[in-house]
Design an enzyme around this catalytic site. Sequence first.
Site, PDB file in Angstrom:
ATOM      1  N   TRP A  82      42.094  26.177  35.521  1.00 25.78           N
ATOM      2  CA  TRP A  82      43.174  26.957  36.114  1.00 25.78           C
ATOM      3  C   TRP A  82      42.878  28.431  35.984  1.00 25.78           C
ATOM      4  CZ3 TRP A  82      48.148  25.364  32.876  1.00 25.78           C
ATOM      5  CH2 TRP A  82      47.877  25.441  31.519  1.00 25.78           C
ATOM      6  N   ASN A  83      43.522  29.217  36.858  1.00 28.38           N
ATOM      7  CA  ASN A  83      43.286  30.660  36.925  1.00 28.38           C
ATOM      8  C   ASN A  83      44.611  31.406  36.864  1.00 28.38           C
ATOM      9  OD1 ASN A  83      40.480  30.163  37.623  1.00 28.38           O
ATOM     10  ND2 ASN A  83      41.214  29.673  39.674  1.00 28.38           N
ATOM     11  N   HIS A 116      51.715  42.303  49.335  1.00 34.88           N
ATOM     12  CA  HIS A 116      51.226  42.544  50.704  1.00 34.88           C
ATOM     13  C   HIS A 116      49.706  42.453  50.729  1.00 34.88           C
ATOM     14  CE1 HIS A 116      55.239  43.821  52.222  1.00 34.88           C
ATOM     15  NE2 HIS A 116      55.411  43.955  50.914  1.00 34.88           N
ATOM     16  N   PHE A 146      40.367  19.663  29.392  1.00 33.89           N
ATOM     17  CA  PHE A 146      40.512  18.700  30.487  1.00 33.89           C
ATOM     18  C   PHE A 146      40.861  19.358  31.808  1.00 33.89           C
ATOM     19  CE2 PHE A 146      42.636  16.262  26.831  1.00 33.89           C
ATOM     20  CZ  PHE A 146      41.412  15.932  26.264  1.00 33.89           C
ATOM     21  N   HIS A 203      61.211  45.450  52.657  1.00 39.01           N
ATOM     22  CA  HIS A 203      59.949  46.196  52.558  1.00 39.01           C
ATOM     23  C   HIS A 203      60.102  47.616  53.113  1.00 39.01           C
ATOM     24  CE1 HIS A 203      55.769  47.212  52.664  1.00 39.01           C
ATOM     25  NE2 HIS A 203      55.589  46.981  53.933  1.00 39.01           N
TER      26      HIS A 203
HETATM   27  C1  23J Z   1      53.333  50.272  53.653  1.00 41.25           C
HETATM   28  C2  23J Z   1      53.128  51.354  54.467  1.00 41.25           C
HETATM   29  C3  23J Z   1      52.460  51.228  55.653  1.00 41.25           C
HETATM   30  C4  23J Z   1      52.018  49.970  56.035  1.00 41.25           C
HETATM   31  C5  23J Z   1      52.225  48.839  55.228  1.00 41.25           C
HETATM   32  C6  23J Z   1      52.881  49.022  54.047  1.00 41.25           C
HETATM   33  C7  23J Z   1      51.756  47.496  55.622  1.00 41.25           C
HETATM   34  O1  23J Z   1      50.973  47.335  56.509  1.00 41.25           O
HETATM   35  C8  23J Z   1      52.271  46.263  54.969  1.00 41.25           C
HETATM   36  O2  23J Z   1      51.518  45.473  54.390  1.00 41.25           O
HETATM   37  O3  23J Z   1      53.463  46.032  55.072  1.00 41.25           O
HETATM   38  S1  23J Z   1      51.167  49.823  57.549  1.00 41.25           S
HETATM   39 MN    MN Z   2      53.046  43.930  54.484  1.00 47.20          MN
END
Ligand code: 23J
Ligand code: MN
Length: 263
Positions: free
Chosen positions: A65-66, A73, A62, A83
Amino acid sequence: MNSENSLTNLAMMLASGDVKVVDCTGVLGPDTPILRLPEDFAKNTPKVEIHKISEYDEDGPFFAWNWLKLGEHAGTHFDAPHHWITGKDYDDGFTDTLDVQRLVAPVNVIDCSEETAKNEDFLLTADSVKAWESEYGEIGAGEWVVMRTDWDKRATDEARFLNADDSGPHSPGPTPDCIEYLLSKGIVGWGTQCIGTDAGQAGGMEPPYPAHNLLHRDNCFGLASLANLDQLPAKGAILIAAPLKIQHGTGSPIRALALVPKD
Ligand code: 23J
Ligand code: MN
């Protein structure tokens, strides 16, 4: 102003179309451009994969989905402070710990599309931002600042989007002094339409990758691969850029939405 009335007005303006919701997001899928760092320098994010579980068939009668294979990033996405090494000590620097109140804010759109059409390595400087402010008004604390380059028009072609040659990637971005100036104004974050928040040649700047280094040092956010900034006014729109609440995530694909008053 009465904030309850203001929200009622906003709801009415959304319903009537006097406020438009502009989708500042690119399509997320196997053709979405992905950053490629030199293999001798770092590992890379894999391409996006979408795998079918079922589509009204013997694997699920029914329902469709994936499941996804998806880098934090990938595509139109959010960079959280954790990050970057300069933001590593912020307890609220992850996608699941950040203050969501900061994510919804006025957006300043700096149109660099003419310059970047002529020069793929165009760099936005603090002086150019100050000139933009004298024309459109000051950038305020808590606001987003995004660089319009119309780079989203290249997003269907990864080679053109990344635009790399023997000297590395060539795409526009900010200078270190540009980001320092914006941080001095108290912005919440900086966004671009290219693969990352930094210029293609930013690895050779001082500091390397200044947008990442400086934004995250100050617990501020980055937005990359934004789309449709040509549909936003220089000032007057509100941007909603909400990452998934990934456990200790360093970033996330987003659905970036702008609320834009009809002129
Ligand atoms: C890690 C290193 C360099 C860069 C990046 C990540 C990104 O652009 C990101 O997606 O944060 S430039
Ligand atoms: Mn990024």
